[in-house]
Design an enzyme around this catalytic site. Structure first.
Site, PDB file in Angstrom:
ATOM      1  N   SER A  92     -10.799  -2.172   5.707  1.00 43.38           N
ATOM      2  CA  SER A  92      -9.409  -1.756   5.504  1.00 43.38           C
ATOM      3  C   SER A  92      -8.743  -1.455   6.846  1.00 43.38           C
ATOM      4  O   SER A  92      -9.417  -1.241   7.853  1.00 43.38           O
ATOM      5  CB  SER A  92      -9.401  -0.492   4.638  1.00 43.38           C
ATOM      6  OG  SER A  92      -8.108   0.048   4.567  1.00 43.38           O
ATOM      7  N   ASP A  96      -9.445  -8.462   1.108  1.00 45.44           N
ATOM      8  CA  ASP A  96      -9.625  -7.810   2.416  1.00 45.44           C
ATOM      9  C   ASP A  96     -10.973  -8.141   3.055  1.00 45.44           C
ATOM     10  O   ASP A  96     -11.224  -7.774   4.205  1.00 45.44           O
ATOM     11  CB  ASP A  96      -9.468  -6.282   2.295  1.00 45.44           C
ATOM     12  CG  ASP A  96      -8.021  -5.844   2.466  1.00 45.44           C
ATOM     13  OD1 ASP A  96      -7.183  -6.686   2.855  1.00 45.44           O
ATOM     14  OD2 ASP A  96      -7.718  -4.668   2.221  1.00 45.44           O
ATOM     15  N   THR A 149       0.890  -1.156   0.000  1.00 42.36           N
ATOM     16  CA  THR A 149       0.000   0.000   0.000  1.00 42.36           C
ATOM     17  C   THR A 149       0.924   1.200   0.000  1.00 42.36           C
ATOM     18  O   THR A 149       2.138   1.051   0.060  1.00 42.36           O
ATOM     19  CB  THR A 149      -0.897  -0.107   1.276  1.00 42.36           C
ATOM     20  OG1 THR A 149      -1.718  -1.264   1.158  1.00 42.36           O
ATOM     21  CG2 THR A 149      -1.764   1.098   1.520  1.00 42.36           C
TER      22      THR A 149
HETATM   23  N1  GLY Z   1      -5.383  -3.513   1.531  1.00 41.28           N
HETATM   24  C1  GLY Z   1      -4.878  -2.987   2.735  1.00 41.28           C
HETATM   25  C2  GLY Z   1      -5.898  -2.293   3.550  1.00 41.28           C
HETATM   26  O1  GLY Z   1      -6.826  -1.739   3.025  1.00 41.28           O
HETATM   27  O2  GLY Z   1      -5.826  -2.276   4.750  1.00 41.28           O
END
Ligand code: GLY
Length: 553
Positions: A434, A405, A363
């Site tokens: 998330s 997720d 990320t």
């Molecule tokens: N894909 C990482 C998050 O949204 O936490």
């Protein structure tokens, strides 16, 4: 030799920290930081800079974020003294279903929610870019997207991190003709210094610049995206793309010993967990505790917040997320009453919740402050390194694998017969939970803009940096602080190499904690701190990454 020394000195001055009275940018890639700075110099505000940085990161850090992905932009709009969260998180396609990643025996199909277009949610970044431009920016997209288009068209040079990420995802990238052609060299992760050009992505960004979000979610590009996804086993429809909407949300906020904390609301768990942890800590004289006691106490509050995350957090537009109750004094007091300073609470002794194991994700984060005092903390993702590793043919759009997720197997009773993770079960159109935690902090004297990538560890990294800020630490101190993490299950404290001393480790062991030193450090935080009295800005990028922090004097 002399030239090499100058280059080295320049690198140091951009990757460490610097002071200013005007505007600052800190991001994970020097080209993205430069793009943001250029926009600020051209008279754009922090929101224009955020568009330029978002789009440039999408081009030059394809393993972390992209216009085929999503994210959260936390904004402070100075003229209205208002904080707002722009939710550009991906949504599940309308044809998605609860058990779509399970086989006929209800076992999770390995890789199904990670590789290829079936793992991709409907992207939010293009809509968020337009939303920022129409509602907050001053400059047209033709200007703010210029740098991203240039880097896609002319190419950017890879570094060692790119090589590591591409090597990690080489097999999956090779399954997509366009992904292999763009991101690999002869089907292999390219050596550092390789030029990556993305002419199709440049064309897609030009469409976004000239037509706005419509250029992405409707018309010829949308047709290409859907055709390519469907012909490779995905379930996107034109309706999915046309229906995608950015949502403005009220951020969550709290206070810790005189410091205001503003962070993101669901569908991120980050803000709620951060505020819960700080509220739990408020009941202790934290600074007066020894290193060992502080580490123990932090592990205990992390454990409790992550337990709640597992049970209660999800997309509040689809499930009831009791945010106010979770951050209420009554609930916090109840959690604190179970903490013992001389003993770890085994996670099995807290009421049980099902936890999806922490996953390897990549990320990105950037922070911006402009000369008028507008601020942006943005954390963006395509989930795994290079997302789904699938590029829709002829578009240059690398799709996320954010569907991973969601809870892959919700509703399955655990050993106690309790059913958890329901709040984050897959539903058509729902946003997946998330951990991204872009955050603002403010004391009487200073304010901070911060965030980091790092999967489930994001929230505890932001917590540690928050405490560093509260005790007077600089932006550099915040991003470079040593890190450790507890997430309820597995019931263990994970820590960066050599971050916990022998004395601390011994005392944790005596209290009943299990600990594990990780092979390497983690996270890539980018923070800006403003001293309200001197109006000096300081920006810092994590030593662990290859980002850059710059200021305009
Ligand atoms: N894909 C990482 C998050 O949204 O936490």
């Amino acid at each position: 030799m002399f030239l090499r020394f100058i280059l080295f000195a320049l690198t140091l001055s951009t990757s460490l920290h610097v002071h200013s009275q005007q505007a600052a940018v800190a991001s994970a890639h020097p080209l993205a930081t430069d793009a943001g700075m250029e926009i600020l110099k051209k008279g754009g505000n922090a929101f224009d800079a955020a568009i330029a940085i978002t789009a440039t990161l999408a081009v030059v850090e394809p393993y972390s974020s992209g216009i085929g992905g999503g994210g959260f932009w936390l904004l402070h709009v100075k003229k209205d003294d208002r904080n707002v969260m722009i939710d550009g998180r991906e949504r599940a396609p309308l044809a998605a279903s609860r058990n779509m990643y399970l086989d006929k025996n209800a076992n999770v199909v390995p890789g199904a929610s990670i590789d290829g277009p079936l793992s991709a949610g409907i992207p939010g970044v293009p809509a968020a870019i337009e939303h920022l431009a129409l509602n907050y920016g001053k400059l047209p997209l033709s200007v703010t997207l210029e740098a991203a288009i240039k880097h896609a068209s002319n190419g950017f040079k890879t570094d060692e991190h790119y090589q590591r990420m591409a090597r990690f995802r080489e097999e999956a990238l090779n399954k997509s003709t366009d992904a292999a052609k763009i991101f690999l060299l002869n089907r292999k992760a390219p050596l550092p210094g390789t030029l990556i050009t993305q002419p199709d992505l440049a064309e897609t960004l030009r469409l976004l610049a000239s037509k706005g979000a419509r250029g992405f979610y409707q018309g010829e590009l949308a047709d290409k995206l859907v055709d390519s996804v469907v012909s490779h086993g995905g379930i996107w429809s034109k309706e999915d793309l046309a229906a995608y909407k950015v949502i403005e949300r009220v951020p969550v906020s709290g206070e810790y010993r005189g410091m205001k904390v503003v962070s993101v609301a669901p569908p991120s768990s980050g803000g709620v967990a951060l505020i819960q942890m700080l509220s739990m800590l408020s009941g202790f004289d934290f600074e007066a505790l020894s290193d060992s006691e502080q580490t123990h106490l932090l592990a205990e509050i992390m454990r409790r917040a992550y337990r709640d995350r597992a049970e209660f957090l999800g997309d509040a537009d689809y499930v009831k997320v009791p945010v106010n109750r979770l951050i209420s004094q009554k609930h916090v007091d109840r959690m604190v009453s179970t903490i013992q300073l001389d003993q770890a609470t085994p996670s099995t002794e807290l009421s049980s919740a099902i936890v999806d194991a922490g996953k390897e994700t990549d990320t990105t984060h950037f922070s911006v402050v402009d000369k008028d005092g507008n601020r942006v903390a943005a954390t963006l993702s395509i989930n795994y390194p290079f997302g789904s590793c699938f590029v829709a043919e002829g578009t240059g759009v690398l799709l996320n694998d954010e569907m991973d997720d969601f809870s892959s197997k919700p509703g399955v009773p655990n050993v106690y017969g309790l059913v958890g993770a329901e709040a984050n079960a897959i539903e058509p159109g729902k946003r997946m939970l998330s951990s991204m935690t872009p955050t603002f902090l403010e004391t009487e004297d200073r304010l901070a803009v911060l965030g980091t990538p790092g999967g489930s560890r994001i929230i505890t990294m932001v917590l540690l940096a928050t405490l560093e800020f509260h005790k007077g630490g600089s932006a550099g101190d915040m991003v470079n602080r040593g890190r450790f993490h507890h997430q309820y299950l597995p019931d263990k404290i994970f820590y960066e190499p050599d971050v916990l001393t022998e004395t601390v480790l011994k005392s944790l062991f005596e209290r009943g904690h299990d600990t594990e030193m990780l092979d390497s450090s983690y996270g890539n935080m980018h923070a800006i701190v403003l001293d309200k009295k001197s109006m000096q800005l300081e920006a810092a990028s994590d030593y662990r990454g290859s980002g850059s922090a710059r200021v305009i004097h």
